[in-house]
Design a protein around this motif. Structure first.
Motif, PDB file in Angstrom:
ATOM      1  N   ILE A 381       9.050  -2.433  33.763  1.00 37.42           N
ATOM      2  CA  ILE A 381       7.630  -2.611  34.085  1.00 37.42           C
ATOM      3  C   ILE A 381       6.792  -2.572  32.814  1.00 37.42           C
ATOM      4  CG2 ILE A 381       5.670  -1.693  35.377  1.00 37.42           C
ATOM      5  CD1 ILE A 381       7.658  -0.570  37.412  1.00 37.42           C
ATOM      6  N   ILE A 382       7.154  -1.691  31.860  1.00 32.08           N
ATOM      7  CA  ILE A 382       6.431  -1.645  30.587  1.00 32.08           C
ATOM      8  C   ILE A 382       6.510  -2.998  29.881  1.00 32.08           C
ATOM      9  CG2 ILE A 382       6.479  -0.693  28.249  1.00 32.08           C
ATOM     10  CD1 ILE A 382       7.254   1.992  29.494  1.00 32.08           C
ATOM     11  N   PHE A 388       1.937  -9.313  30.136  1.00 27.99           N
ATOM     12  CA  PHE A 388       0.693  -9.670  30.823  1.00 27.99           C
ATOM     13  C   PHE A 388      -0.534  -9.323  29.970  1.00 27.99           C
ATOM     14  CE2 PHE A 388       3.087  -9.181  35.028  1.00 27.99           C
ATOM     15  CZ  PHE A 388       3.288 -10.544  35.125  1.00 27.99           C
ATOM     16  N   ILE A 389      -0.487  -8.188  29.278  1.00 28.39           N
ATOM     17  CA  ILE A 389      -1.621  -7.792  28.444  1.00 28.39           C
ATOM     18  C   ILE A 389      -1.843  -8.801  27.321  1.00 28.39           C
ATOM     19  CG2 ILE A 389      -2.367  -6.071  26.748  1.00 28.39           C
ATOM     20  CD1 ILE A 389      -1.068  -3.954  28.630  1.00 28.39           C
ATOM     21  N   LYS A 397      -7.458  -3.558  32.594  1.00 31.38           N
ATOM     22  CA  LYS A 397      -7.304  -2.129  32.887  1.00 31.38           C
ATOM     23  C   LYS A 397      -6.113  -1.857  33.794  1.00 31.38           C
ATOM     24  CE  LYS A 397     -12.143  -0.599  32.464  1.00 31.38           C
ATOM     25  NZ  LYS A 397     -12.898  -1.840  32.525  1.00 31.38           N
ATOM     26  N   LEU A 398      -5.918  -2.695  34.809  1.00 29.93           N
ATOM     27  CA  LEU A 398      -4.810  -2.474  35.740  1.00 29.93           C
ATOM     28  C   LEU A 398      -3.476  -2.558  35.016  1.00 29.93           C
ATOM     29  CD1 LEU A 398      -3.743  -2.052  38.615  1.00 29.93           C
ATOM     30  CD2 LEU A 398      -3.824  -4.533  38.927  1.00 29.93           C
ATOM     31  N   LEU A 402      -0.808   0.552  34.735  1.00 27.98           N
ATOM     32  CA  LEU A 402       0.588   0.466  35.173  1.00 27.98           C
ATOM     33  C   LEU A 402       1.543   0.718  34.015  1.00 27.98           C
ATOM     34  CD1 LEU A 402       0.400  -2.594  37.602  1.00 27.98           C
ATOM     35  CD2 LEU A 402       0.622  -0.189  38.200  1.00 27.98           C
ATOM     36  N   GLY A 403       1.143   0.300  32.800  1.00 26.48           N
ATOM     37  CA  GLY A 403       1.963   0.586  31.631  1.00 26.48           C
ATOM     38  C   GLY A 403       2.070   2.077  31.373  1.00 26.48           C
ATOM     39  N   ILE A 404       0.929   2.791  31.469  1.00 28.83           N
ATOM     40  CA  ILE A 404       0.937   4.249  31.273  1.00 28.83           C
ATOM     41  C   ILE A 404       1.770   4.928  32.355  1.00 28.83           C
ATOM     42  CG2 ILE A 404      -0.518   6.307  31.285  1.00 28.83           C
ATOM     43  CD1 ILE A 404      -2.769   4.519  30.122  1.00 28.83           C
TER      44      ILE A 404
END
Length: 658
Positions: A381-382, A388-389, A397-398, A402-404
């Motif tokens: 997921i990271i 995506f970022i 922000k989403l 989700l990364g955090i």
């Protein structure tokens, strides 16, 4: 890490400068402007007016632009792929933007596009009509008599129409019995094209028979010549119409090369419309426009500088009315800001409330991690979020949140031994010692430990919610509410928990002795003072109900068992996928290896998708249903400054804002 402090301001500007001032305010995007119905100045001076006329010319132009863009998109060479979906807006520089919005030729492009669209619509209708006519004429190609002479008989009536194939033979026999003649000229679509001639005295019986045979009459009204000539004429017309249609398609494709310019123009006029609507709905006098609104306290000096550039304009601070709703903006540190997604999804806090973002952030990350409890899934997921970022436009922000949460998932997975389920034990036994060193406990060997951890975290979050409410009430000097509503509840619940833990011998028995009787004191406070309105009878009655309602905290804490349930489901499904992969590995000729890869990639991909969604939704539910009600109401009005918005493009100078 708080709700931004706001200043109420009023700007008075001469009508001649109002539009330019609004453009400057819109460019900076720092001032929330109220309309005449919301502005307090309208209450104090009801004689103020608003512009009655809507900017219909801009609205009409925007409507035309929208239709033109939608029309030309069908003929444009579309950019396809995931990248274009994530970044649909085109980045341009400010110079290119200014060149486009000042190009008067674009209005001619709109006219040409509208004419082309009208021509295409008309030609499509014409082609459909000609095609329908040809379909009707084709079965009658063998008819040599000109169609206008068919109904000129005096003693007999000629009827043309279609008879279904299944009824043809029987109908033909019955028509002959009635003295009518029938001739089949062709067939199409399971029906026979027939010409029927009957004496006038028999026509009623013939028509009755034809109706029972599902006869469909054909009318050549307004046509002249033989059917062969008619087919030839309509075929030529259809070819001409198709040729013209293709020419217009080509013209539309050529015009679609200007679609980006039209989109830039659309965004420009959208912002212009917002300014004009703001101006039109603001209270005004004959010569001035009054802009009442809000600005963040830290941005007041910037607003002063903007207004000072306009000599016929002035800026003043004013006190808000007692009943006025102050718009709210939340501000947090960079590492907390991604979790504002959760707060904004629920609703903004009211101006006198506390921003819950900083408090929910650690809980949300931990709960999400426990719902997945797989380090391998967290790493996947990271990687996806980083992609995506990098590629995605707009608010990220989403993705950061989700990364955090996924980083926390890696830690939770390592502590519980989850690496794509039991993939290390199944396929990489050499890494088992390293896995064991990082592990805290195995949920399948010690499920009750996971159970207790989930309940403990839930209890901590609920207590944190009550503590936040207590501190907030103290800051607002609402000491009675803090003492009777939160402190009493905190003391009673924790006393009961410590007393129960000592009885269960989780804590020393001696400690429990000091918390049994003291729990009765805050309970009495709740009964006597938690409801502070009305007579003592209603106070004590409602207080007793409030005390009884504390039993619902048990249900609130039990809700957190879902953390364990989802974590175990994720791990169990991952293990099942690994078992299936190991089973297919035994298939010979290399097929097993291919199947194993497909099972692992497809299975774990599905598991990540379905359980990441479940982790997000259930963690979200715990915040909204269990945590927020302890201290947070919400329903605040968002701070929405007049600013430039772009649907189709990014201007390089404003990418950071997007």
């Amino acid at each position: 890490m708080a709700i931004a402090q706001m200043e109420k301001v009023i700007i008075v500007t001469h009508r001649s400068q109002a539009s330019e001032l609004l453009e400057a305010l819109q460019r900076k995007g720092i001032c929330h402007i109220l309309n005449a119905e919301e502005a307090i100045v309208s209450r104090d001076a009801p004689e103020l007016i608003t512009e009655a006329e809507r900017p219909r010319d801009i609205e009409n132009l925007l409507n035309r632009l929208t239709k033109t863009i939608d029309f030309l998109k069908a003929y444009a060479t579309a950019q396809k792929g995931l990248t274009s979906m994530l970044a649909p807006r085109v980045v341009i520089d400010e110079k290119s933007y200014n060149n486009v919005v000042s190009d008067e030729k674009l209005l001619k492009i709109i006219d040409q596009s509208e004419q082309t669209q009208t021509a295409i619509d008309q030609l499509n209708t014409e082609c459909e009509s000609l095609t329908a006519t040809l379909n009707m004429l084709t079965p009658w190609a063998a008819l040599e008599t000109p169609v206008e002479e068919i109904n000129r008989l005096q003693q007999a009536t000629c009827i043309l129409g279609l008879i279904p194939s299944q009824h043809f033979e029987q109908t033909a026999e019955q028509l002959i019995e009635l003295g009518a003649a029938i001739q089949c000229l062709g067939a199409a679509g399971g029906r026979h094209a027939c010409i029927i001639v009957a004496l006038n005295e028999n026509i009623a019986d013939v028509q009755k028979l034809l109706r029972s045979a599902e006869f469909e009459p054909v009318n050549f009204e307004k046509m002249t010549g033989t059917t062969a000539d008619l087919i030839d004429q309509n075929s030529k017309k259809l070819d001409q119409a198709k040729e013209q249609l293709q020419d217009n398609y080509d013209k539309a494709a050529s015009l679609s090369e200007n679609i980006l310019k039209l989109q830039i123009l659309h965004d420009h006029y959208t912002n212009l419309l917002n300014r004009e609507q703001t101006k039109g709905t603001a209270p005004a006098t004959e010569h001035t426009v009054i802009l009442e609104g809000w600005v963040k306290k830290r941005n007041y000096s910037r607003l002063e500088k903007i207004v000072s550039d306009f000599k016929a304009s002035s800026l003043s601070k004013i006190e808000p009315a007692e009943d006025e709703e102050i718009p709210v903006e939340i501000e947090n540190k960079n590492y907390i800001r991604p979790f504002e997604v959760i707060t904004r999804l629920y609703g903004m806090p009211q101006h006198f409330e506390v921003d819950p973002t900083v408090f929910l952030a650690p809980f949300f990350a931990i709960f999400f991690a426990l719902c997945l409890t797989d380090a391998g899934y967290g790493l996947v997921i990271i990687a996806l979020m980083l992609f995506f970022i990098r590629k995605m436009q707009g608010d990220k922000k989403l993705m950061w949140m989700l990364g955090i949460c996924s980083a926390a998932t890696v830690v939770a997975g390592a502590l519980t031994g989850g690496w794509f389920g039991d993939a290390i034990q199944q396929f990489m036994p050499v890494l088992k010692p390293l896995r064991a060193k990082m592990m805290w406990f195995d949920p399948f060997e010690k499920p009750m430990m996971f159970f207790g951890l989930s309940l403990a975290l839930g209890y901590v979050q609920i207590m944190a919610g009550l503590l936040i409410a207590l501190v907030h009430n103290i800051k607002r000097k609402q000491y009675v509410a803090g003492l009777c509503d939160q402190l009493a509840l905190l003391l009673m619940l924790n006393s009961i928990v410590i007393f129960a833990a000592s009885k269960a011998k989780v804590l020393p028995v001696e400690i429990g002795k000091y918390f049994g009787i003291p729990a009765l004191i805050p309970a009495a406070v709740i009964v006597l003072f938690s409801h502070r309105e009305g007579g003592w009878g209603s106070r004590i009655g409602m207080g007793a109900y409030n005390l009884f309602s504390t039993i619902f905290y048990v249900g609130d804490v039990l809700s957190y068992i879902r953390l364990m349930a989802l974590g175990m489901v994720t791990a169990g499904l991952a293990m099942a996928i690994n078992i299936m992969a190991e089973l297919v590995l035994g298939i010979p000729y290399g097929i097993g290896v291919v199947l194993m890869i497909l099972v692992l990639v497809g299975g774990h991909g599905f598991n990540i998708a379905i359980n990441a969604l479940g982790a997000f939704v259930h963690t979200l539910r715990l915040q909204y249903a269990e945590f927020f009600p302890k201290f947070f109401v919400g329903g605040g009005r968002p701070f929405e400054p007049l600013s430039k918005e772009y649907k189709h493009i990014y201007i390089k100078n404003s990418i950071s804002k997007g």
